[in-house]
Scaffold this active site. Structure first.
Site, mmCIF file in Angstrom:
data_model
loop_
_atom_site.group_PDB
_atom_site.id
_atom_site.type_symbol
_atom_site.label_atom_id
_atom_site.label_comp_id
_atom_site.label_asym_id
_atom_site.label_seq_id
_atom_site.Cartn_x
_atom_site.Cartn_y
_atom_site.Cartn_z
ATOM 1 N N GLY A 1 -3.736 -48.889 5.267
ATOM 2 C CA GLY A 1 -4.788 -48.269 5.472
ATOM 3 C C GLY A 1 -4.590 -46.628 5.442
ATOM 4 N N ARG B 1 -13.714 -52.662 3.927
ATOM 5 C CA ARG B 1 -13.468 -54.057 4.366
ATOM 6 C C ARG B 1 -14.914 -54.909 4.264
ATOM 7 N NH1 ARG B 1 -8.663 -53.082 8.881
ATOM 8 N NH2 ARG B 1 -7.212 -53.219 7.190
ATOM 9 N N LYS C 1 7.409 -44.815 9.400
ATOM 10 C CA LYS C 1 8.251 -45.678 10.041
ATOM 11 C C LYS C 1 9.157 -46.308 9.254
ATOM 12 C CE LYS C 1 5.272 -46.583 13.921
ATOM 13 N NZ LYS C 1 3.942 -47.276 13.443
ATOM 14 N N GLY D 1 -0.195 -54.531 6.434
ATOM 15 C CA GLY D 1 0.598 -55.327 7.206
ATOM 16 C C GLY D 1 0.892 -56.727 6.527
HETATM 17 P P1 AMP Z 1 3.185 -45.591 8.029
HETATM 18 O O1 AMP Z 1 2.179 -46.092 9.346
HETATM 19 O O2 AMP Z 1 4.507 -45.666 8.797
HETATM 20 O O3 AMP Z 1 2.808 -45.810 6.813
HETATM 21 O O4 AMP Z 1 2.821 -44.039 8.395
HETATM 22 C C1 AMP Z 1 1.923 -43.131 8.063
HETATM 23 C C2 AMP Z 1 1.980 -41.905 8.507
HETATM 24 O O5 AMP Z 1 3.386 -41.126 8.201
HETATM 25 C C3 AMP Z 1 0.881 -40.922 8.353
HETATM 26 O O6 AMP Z 1 0.033 -40.845 9.495
HETATM 27 C C4 AMP Z 1 1.514 -39.573 7.963
HETATM 28 O O7 AMP Z 1 0.860 -38.430 8.391
HETATM 29 C C5 AMP Z 1 3.084 -39.733 8.251
HETATM 30 N N1 AMP Z 1 3.867 -39.121 7.576
HETATM 31 C C6 AMP Z 1 4.062 -39.065 6.216
HETATM 32 N N2 AMP Z 1 4.811 -38.104 5.928
HETATM 33 C C7 AMP Z 1 5.296 -37.597 7.214
HETATM 34 C C8 AMP Z 1 6.330 -36.469 7.507
HETATM 35 N N3 AMP Z 1 6.895 -35.796 6.310
HETATM 36 N N4 AMP Z 1 6.708 -36.084 8.691
HETATM 37 C C9 AMP Z 1 5.759 -36.648 9.551
HETATM 38 N N5 AMP Z 1 5.082 -37.656 9.382
HETATM 39 C C10 AMP Z 1 4.689 -38.006 8.100
#
Ligand code: AMP
Length: 402
Positions: free
Chosen positions: A358, A42, A202, A382
């Protein structure tokens, strides 16, 4: 928010700013470990505008936040960034231990043209997040022209991102221009086929962007933990995988909307599964989309890797946000790394590849891919998602329009 709004914004290169005192909002919210900057992407992203301003003999006062401090917490100080920036930019960088008040005024005053001042973390003052008018005014008094260069915070209506522009003539910097140009290009008139890959954990954070993408993309690939909520919505067995139960209805609506719009919605065809999320847990690959009762999905499987890679190969535009597995653990990173390689390969053959968020940047770093091997790596997860959703970004709408 769309291209029309952006076209009307003043750009740094079109503004009369020679020799002026600039206040520039940057996004130096970088990971720092024991005073060492772990990732300076950044900071580097702001250098083009900074060098342009220094060449024009401007004095530049930089303002930024770092993390989420509760009041003045020394571990969130921007001081280490000042030294690092001085090395990168090759010009004098002063640091002021507060962003408003006598000390900051004194440091800004002593700096000469062609020099930089970095002010302490804006969020040491609660007024920043409240978009307090008086605080914004005090920040504005450090200069006579404002440049918006903090793409990652454009979706926040804070004093330094929105409030300040009321008090100063303003323009957007090169980074914000590049970010908007790529997002706009992919969303308004993308070269087709346009494939969007949405992963991460999420669903709730990404529901709106999925709705929006259904109006634009030809194919949407859903991976990561998000996929299990969508599989559950199709009554597929997901074992003990992460599911957002209260989002299953939304997932059903998205599946239906994609079907009606003739958009291909792809979920993983197979998964890497474990019984416990531990780096040395024995792994298995499922035979189908379904996951056995006691198993947890942690990554996409090899057939999904192949299928998704083929889709990327055929695409002319790819947008990717969110890892496809728990990539932080080497044992479950394979799927995300394969997709990162496929993105880099597609860029070489002329596909426009855009990456946001990120964690997704973390994936390409882990894959040994540098940001310039893709068309564009967004510095703001975001902000890029909200832009795609068509929301107004407070950090832009507050700027003057030509
Ligand atoms: P987000 O902030 O929603 O983009 O989520 C990112 C996070 O999703 C990362 O820390 C990953 O470890 C997690 N993630 C990706 N695939 C999985 C999974 N199958 N089970 C649990 N967490 C996951």
């Amino acid at each position: 928010m769309s291209g029309k709004t952006i076209l009307k914004l003043a750009k740094v290169q079109d503004s009369s700013i020679k020799g002026r005192n600039i206040v520039m909002r940057v996004d130096y919210n970088v990971p720092i470990d024991k005073g060492i900057i772990v990732d300076d992407t950044r900071i580097k992203a702001s250098l083009k505008t900074l060098k342009y301003l220094l060449d024009l003999k401007c004095k530049v006062t930089l303002i930024s936040h770092l993390g989420r401090p509760k009041g003045h917490e020394p571990k969130y100080s921007l001081r280490p960034v000042a030294a690092h920036l001085q090395e990168l930019v090759g010009a004098k960088v002063y640091f002021a231990s507060d962003c408003i008040g006598e000390e900051s005024k004194r440091v800004v005053e002593q700096a000469k043209e062609g020099e930089i001042v970095l002010l302490e973390n804006l969020r040491f003052h609660s007024e920043e997040k409240k978009n307090d008018a008086d605080f914004a005014k005090q920040l504005s008094e450090h200069g006579d022209f404002f440049i918006q260069e903090a793409f990652g915070t454009l979706h926040r209506a804070h004093a330094s991102t929105a409030g300040i522009s009321k008090y100063l003539d303003n323009a957007i910097g090169y980074l914000v221009q590049k970010e908007l140009e790529y997002l706009d290009r992919s969303m308004i008139n993308p070269a087709r086929p346009f494939v969007a890959i949405i992963g991460g954990a999420k669903v709730s954070d990404k529901i709106d962007v999925l709705y929006s993408l259904i109006d634009k993309a030809d194919t949407i690939i859903i991976g990561g933990a998000m996929a299990y909520t969508f599989l559950a919505a199709q009554y597929s067995n997901v074992g003990k995988s992460l599911v957002e139960k209260e989002k299953i209805e939304d997932a059903k609506k998205i599946i239906l909307k994609a079907f009606k719009n003739d958009v291909e919605l792809l979920l993983p065809a197979d998964h890497t599964v474990v019984k416990e999320i531990k780096f040395d847990s024995p792994k298995e690959v499922t035979q189908s989309m379904a996951i056995g009762d006691n198993w947890i999905g942690v990554d996409i499987g090899p057939r999904s890797e192949m299928l998704f890679t083929e889709k990327i190969k055929m695409a002319k535009t790819v947008f990717w946000n969110g890892p496809l597995g728990i990539f932080e653990m080497d044992a479950f990173a394979h799927g995300s790394l394969v997709i990162a390689q496929a993105m880099a390969a597609a860029t070489k053959t002329g596909t426009v590849t855009i990456l946001g968020g990120g964690d997704t940047l973390g994936v390409i770093k882990k894959a040994g891919i540098s940001p310039d091997q893709l068309s564009h790596c967004s510095t703001g997860g975001g902000a890029s998602l909200e832009f795609i959703e068509g929301k107004n970004l407070p950090g832009l709408v507050s700027l003057s329009q030509n």
